[in-house]
Design an enzyme around this catalytic site. Sequence first.
Site, PDB file in Angstrom:
ATOM      1  N   TYR A  68       2.141  -1.551  -2.432  1.00 56.66           N
ATOM      2  CA  TYR A  68       1.710  -3.191  -3.599  1.00 56.66           C
ATOM      3  C   TYR A  68       0.134  -2.849  -3.695  1.00 56.66           C
ATOM      4  O   TYR A  68       0.730  -3.933  -2.835  1.00 56.66           O
ATOM      5  CB  TYR A  68       2.926  -3.809  -1.715  1.00 56.66           C
ATOM      6  CG  TYR A  68       4.189  -3.291  -2.608  1.00 56.66           C
ATOM      7  CD1 TYR A  68       5.152  -3.848  -3.572  1.00 56.66           C
ATOM      8  CD2 TYR A  68       4.892  -2.895  -1.302  1.00 56.66           C
ATOM      9  CE1 TYR A  68       6.787  -3.598  -3.372  1.00 56.66           C
ATOM     10  CE2 TYR A  68       5.711  -2.601  -1.411  1.00 56.66           C
ATOM     11  CZ  TYR A  68       6.841  -3.213  -2.629  1.00 56.66           C
ATOM     12  OH  TYR A  68       8.340  -3.264  -1.968  1.00 56.66           O
ATOM     13  N   CYS A  69      -0.210  -2.381  -4.415  1.00 54.07           N
ATOM     14  CA  CYS A  69      -1.603  -1.887  -4.401  1.00 54.07           C
ATOM     15  C   CYS A  69      -2.212  -2.364  -5.653  1.00 54.07           C
ATOM     16  O   CYS A  69      -1.227  -1.300  -6.123  1.00 54.07           O
ATOM     17  CB  CYS A  69      -2.054  -1.119  -3.290  1.00 54.07           C
ATOM     18  SG  CYS A  69      -4.128  -1.042  -3.901  1.00 54.07           S
ATOM     19  N   GLY A  70      -2.809  -2.290  -5.633  1.00 56.52           N
ATOM     20  CA  GLY A  70      -3.284  -2.126  -7.145  1.00 56.52           C
ATOM     21  C   GLY A  70      -4.272  -0.295  -7.694  1.00 56.52           C
ATOM     22  O   GLY A  70      -3.756  -0.595  -9.422  1.00 56.52           O
TER      23      GLY A  70
END
Length: 191
Positions: A68-70
């Site tokens: 869940y990271c850019g």
Amino acid sequence: MFKLFSRFLIAAAPALVVAAPALAQSSAASASCPVILRHSFNRLQDEAPQALCQYAGKVVLVVNTASYCGYTSQYEGLEALYAKYGAKGLVVLGFPSNDFGKQEPGSGKEIADFCYNTYGVKFPMFAKTVVSGPNPNPLYAELRKLTGKTPAWNFHKFLIDRSGKVLDSYPSKVTPDDKKLVGALEKALAM
């Protein structure tokens, strides 16, 4: 008592002779495995222990990951590198970590399912681990010691050549298709 002990030694001698070559092979395997790869981690999918020495002689790209990271879309580029260069000796090793922004909260099964179902990840992935701070896992502690760099965020990359030398460290913003990274990787594969 002596007779009993000497009978034991005579009976055990063949087993000792058989064990000696196995010990010699184990020592030879350790000698051919670079120090940086002399670690074992549990596989993400089933927690089975995996020795990194199995990747000795390969060019290794070590990456700390998060779901869940850019930068999570980098999974796609990492898998593309692995697919393109795997037959030439590249292996990408993924180490999920919840160190940055709590962006990897899931269980091993959840992470494995996400990686495979969303990005088709087939490169080796290991159980969630610590890669920064005062107590990183042993591989990341050694990478920090050798490079003076520690991941500042998810998807930090370390490139290791076939002999086990750490060639470079790439921050998260360096994508898997970055010309500098791909050039260094191709150069390492050519050696």
